[in-house]
Design a protein around this motif. Structure first.
Motif, PDB file in Angstrom:
ATOM      1  N   GLU A 153       0.796  -1.225   0.000  1.00  0.00           N
ATOM      2  CA  GLU A 153       0.000   0.000   0.000  1.00  0.00           C
ATOM      3  C   GLU A 153       0.835   1.284   0.000  1.00  0.00           C
ATOM      4  N   LYS A 154       2.061   1.218   0.516  1.00  0.00           N
ATOM      5  CA  LYS A 154       2.862   2.438   0.612  1.00  0.00           C
ATOM      6  C   LYS A 154       4.195   2.347  -0.125  1.00  0.00           C
ATOM      7  N   LEU A 155       4.918   1.256   0.115  1.00  0.00           N
ATOM      8  CA  LEU A 155       6.269   1.180  -0.427  1.00  0.00           C
ATOM      9  C   LEU A 155       6.277   1.009  -1.940  1.00  0.00           C
ATOM     10  N   ALA A 156       5.427   0.107  -2.449  1.00  0.00           N
ATOM     11  CA  ALA A 156       5.382  -0.115  -3.901  1.00  0.00           C
ATOM     12  C   ALA A 156       4.961   1.148  -4.665  1.00  0.00           C
ATOM     13  N   PRO A 157       3.912   1.868  -4.238  1.00  0.00           N
ATOM     14  CA  PRO A 157       3.581   3.120  -4.934  1.00  0.00           C
ATOM     15  C   PRO A 157       4.725   4.134  -4.891  1.00  0.00           C
ATOM     16  N   PHE A 158       5.455   4.169  -3.776  1.00  0.00           N
ATOM     17  CA  PHE A 158       6.602   5.077  -3.688  1.00  0.00           C
ATOM     18  C   PHE A 158       7.673   4.695  -4.705  1.00  0.00           C
ATOM     19  N   VAL A 159       7.961   3.393  -4.811  1.00  0.00           N
ATOM     20  CA  VAL A 159       8.963   2.925  -5.775  1.00  0.00           C
ATOM     21  C   VAL A 159       8.518   3.244  -7.198  1.00  0.00           C
ATOM     22  N   ASN A 180       9.823   3.008  12.622  1.00  0.00           N
ATOM     23  CA  ASN A 180       8.853   4.122  12.604  1.00  0.00           C
ATOM     24  C   ASN A 180       8.394   4.456  11.184  1.00  0.00           C
ATOM     25  N   GLU A 181       8.767   3.605  10.218  1.00  0.00           N
ATOM     26  CA  GLU A 181       8.414   3.749   8.802  1.00  0.00           C
ATOM     27  C   GLU A 181       9.198   4.851   8.087  1.00  0.00           C
ATOM     28  N   ASP A 182      10.225   5.365   8.716  1.00  0.00           N
ATOM     29  CA  ASP A 182      11.141   6.254   7.995  1.00  0.00           C
ATOM     30  C   ASP A 182      11.934   5.432   6.979  1.00  0.00           C
ATOM     31  N   ILE A 183      12.186   6.054   5.832  1.00  0.00           N
ATOM     32  CA  ILE A 183      12.902   5.380   4.752  1.00  0.00           C
ATOM     33  C   ILE A 183      14.329   5.914   4.647  1.00  0.00           C
ATOM     34  N   VAL A 184      15.271   4.997   4.546  1.00  0.00           N
ATOM     35  CA  VAL A 184      16.652   5.330   4.246  1.00  0.00           C
ATOM     36  C   VAL A 184      16.959   4.771   2.858  1.00  0.00           C
ATOM     37  N   GLU A 200       4.970   9.385   2.531  1.00  0.00           N
ATOM     38  CA  GLU A 200       3.868  10.287   2.225  1.00  0.00           C
ATOM     39  C   GLU A 200       4.393  11.689   1.895  1.00  0.00           C
ATOM     40  N   ASN A 201       3.827  12.289   0.862  1.00  0.00           N
ATOM     41  CA  ASN A 201       4.165  13.673   0.473  1.00  0.00           C
ATOM     42  C   ASN A 201       5.679  13.880   0.342  1.00  0.00           C
ATOM     43  N   SER A 202       6.323  12.939  -0.307  1.00  0.00           N
ATOM     44  CA  SER A 202       7.788  12.981  -0.396  1.00  0.00           C
ATOM     45  C   SER A 202       8.313  13.664  -1.661  1.00  0.00           C
ATOM     46  N   ARG A 203       7.442  14.102  -2.537  1.00  0.00           N
ATOM     47  CA  ARG A 203       7.891  14.646  -3.817  1.00  0.00           C
ATOM     48  C   ARG A 203       8.806  15.861  -3.629  1.00  0.00           C
ATOM     49  N   GLU A 204       8.454  16.747  -2.729  1.00  0.00           N
ATOM     50  CA  GLU A 204       9.272  17.946  -2.520  1.00  0.00           C
ATOM     51  C   GLU A 204      10.663  17.577  -2.009  1.00  0.00           C
ATOM     52  N   ARG A 205      10.730  16.583  -1.119  1.00  0.00           N
ATOM     53  CA  ARG A 205      12.026  16.146  -0.598  1.00  0.00           C
ATOM     54  C   ARG A 205      12.867  15.476  -1.687  1.00  0.00           C
ATOM     55  N   LEU A 206      12.207  14.738  -2.567  1.00  0.00           N
ATOM     56  CA  LEU A 206      12.934  14.106  -3.666  1.00  0.00           C
ATOM     57  C   LEU A 206      13.467  15.144  -4.649  1.00  0.00           C
ATOM     58  N   ASN A 229      20.465  14.089   4.895  1.00  0.00           N
ATOM     59  CA  ASN A 229      19.148  14.062   5.531  1.00  0.00           C
ATOM     60  C   ASN A 229      18.219  15.063   4.857  1.00  0.00           C
ATOM     61  N   LEU A 230      17.077  14.556   4.379  1.00  0.00           N
ATOM     62  CA  LEU A 230      16.115  15.394   3.658  1.00  0.00           C
ATOM     63  C   LEU A 230      14.917  15.783   4.513  1.00  0.00           C
ATOM     64  N   LYS A 231      14.898  15.410   5.782  1.00  0.00           N
ATOM     65  CA  LYS A 231      13.702  15.570   6.609  1.00  0.00           C
ATOM     66  C   LYS A 231      13.460  17.008   7.056  1.00  0.00           C
ATOM     67  N   PHE A 232      14.450  17.882   6.913  1.00  0.00           N
ATOM     68  CA  PHE A 232      14.301  19.261   7.378  1.00  0.00           C
ATOM     69  C   PHE A 232      13.779  20.158   6.254  1.00  0.00           C
ATOM     70  N   ASP A 233      12.930  21.107   6.607  1.00  0.00           N
ATOM     71  CA  ASP A 233      12.329  22.003   5.618  1.00  0.00           C
ATOM     72  C   ASP A 233      13.385  22.916   4.987  1.00  0.00           C
ATOM     73  N   ASN A 234      13.300  23.022   3.674  1.00  0.00           N
ATOM     74  CA  ASN A 234      14.088  24.002   2.906  1.00  0.00           C
ATOM     75  C   ASN A 234      15.606  23.841   3.054  1.00  0.00           C
ATOM     76  N   GLN A 235      16.061  22.662   3.451  1.00  0.00           N
ATOM     77  CA  GLN A 235      17.504  22.451   3.545  1.00  0.00           C
ATOM     78  C   GLN A 235      17.847  20.971   3.479  1.00  0.00           C
ATOM     79  N   VAL A 236      19.074  20.718   3.125  1.00  0.00           N
ATOM     80  CA  VAL A 236      19.618  19.360   3.139  1.00  0.00           C
ATOM     81  C   VAL A 236      20.722  19.332   4.187  1.00  0.00           C
TER      82      VAL A 236
END
Length: 241
Positions: A153-159, A180-184, A200-206, A229-236
């Motif tokens: 339901e989540k991983l395959a659509p992301f791939v 915790n379902e975080d992806i590395v 979820e909503n990972s397009r901006e981070r990608l 690390n891409l988890k922070f807003d507006n920065q890497v």
């Protein structure tokens, strides 16, 4: 009269089709089976089944059909037998008046390989399919804390979203799923890990990752960091080795 004419033409066409189909069915009943012609689609990508597998399924269900009436093989029944194979997505069977049974096979298309337990694939329809002893599909590999529900339901659509991006499709090799379902993400180039976070909503981070890889890391070198690390807003946020 103009209103009646289309109705009359439809009736004539229906009668014609009935006559033709009756004629063909009668002729087929007189035809002896000369063999089976098999076409397996998308073999340039996957080779889970081949002609030998299909012939084994036919012989198991109907025995040796050569020189018997071609109608001895029920098309619908054979299609149902073939799609029981977990590697087959669909099967179409039809007869021809030259005495051949034609079988067209579409294989299931894995997009993700999950390496937990005995392992399995998830296909493009979000369904689990077993690994094959005959063929290994070159798809993204996932390890870690992965349930089948999460994988489908989540991983395959992301791939599949990664596959839609030619850059990321060629770059990402492996996914590690934390509890915790975080992806590395593990890249094919560069000795570092990419912390994505939730799918979820990972397009901006990608998109942020793509810009960083094309414009940022090239200046420092592919082996300068051990973590991105891409988890922070507006920065890497990067961690040096």
């Amino acid at each position: 009269m103009k209103r009646v004419l289309p109705y009359i033409l439809s009736c004539i066409l229906l009668v014609y089709l009935i006559i033709v189909l009756t004629f063909v069915a009668t002729k087929l009943g007189e035809v002896t089976c000369r063999g089976v012609r098999i076409a397996v689609k998308n073999t340039d990508v996957n080779m889970f089944v081949d002609e030998e597998d299909i012939m084994k399924a036919i012989k198991k269900g109907y025995g040796d059909i050569t020189n018997k009436s071609i109608m001895a093989v029920n098309k619908d029944s054979l299609e149902r037998i073939l799609v029981k194979n977990p590697m087959i997505k669909s099967a179409q069977v039809y007869y021809s008046l030259d005495g051949y049974i034609h079988v067209s096979i579409k294989q299931r298309e894995p997009v993700l390989r999950v390496m937990t337990g005995e392992g399995y694939y998830v296909d493009s329809d979000g369904k689990v399919m077993p690994l094959s002893s005959k063929f290994t599909s070159r798809v993204v590999v996932a390890t870690g804390d992965i349930s089948k529900k999460y994988a489908c339901e989540k991983l395959a659509p992301f791939v599949m979203s990664l596959r839609d991006d030619s850059f990321l499709d060629a770059y990402i090799e492996q996914l590690i799923v934390r509890s915790n379902e975080d992806i590395v993400m593990i890249p094919k180039v560069g000795d570092f890990r990419i912390i994505l976070g939730k799918v979820e909503n990972s397009r901006e981070r990608l998109d942020k990752l793509i810009l960083f890889l094309k414009n940022g890391i090239a200046k420092k070198g592919w082996n300068h960091y051990k973590e991105v690390n891409l988890k922070f807003d507006n920065q890497v946020v990067c961690v040096r080795k």
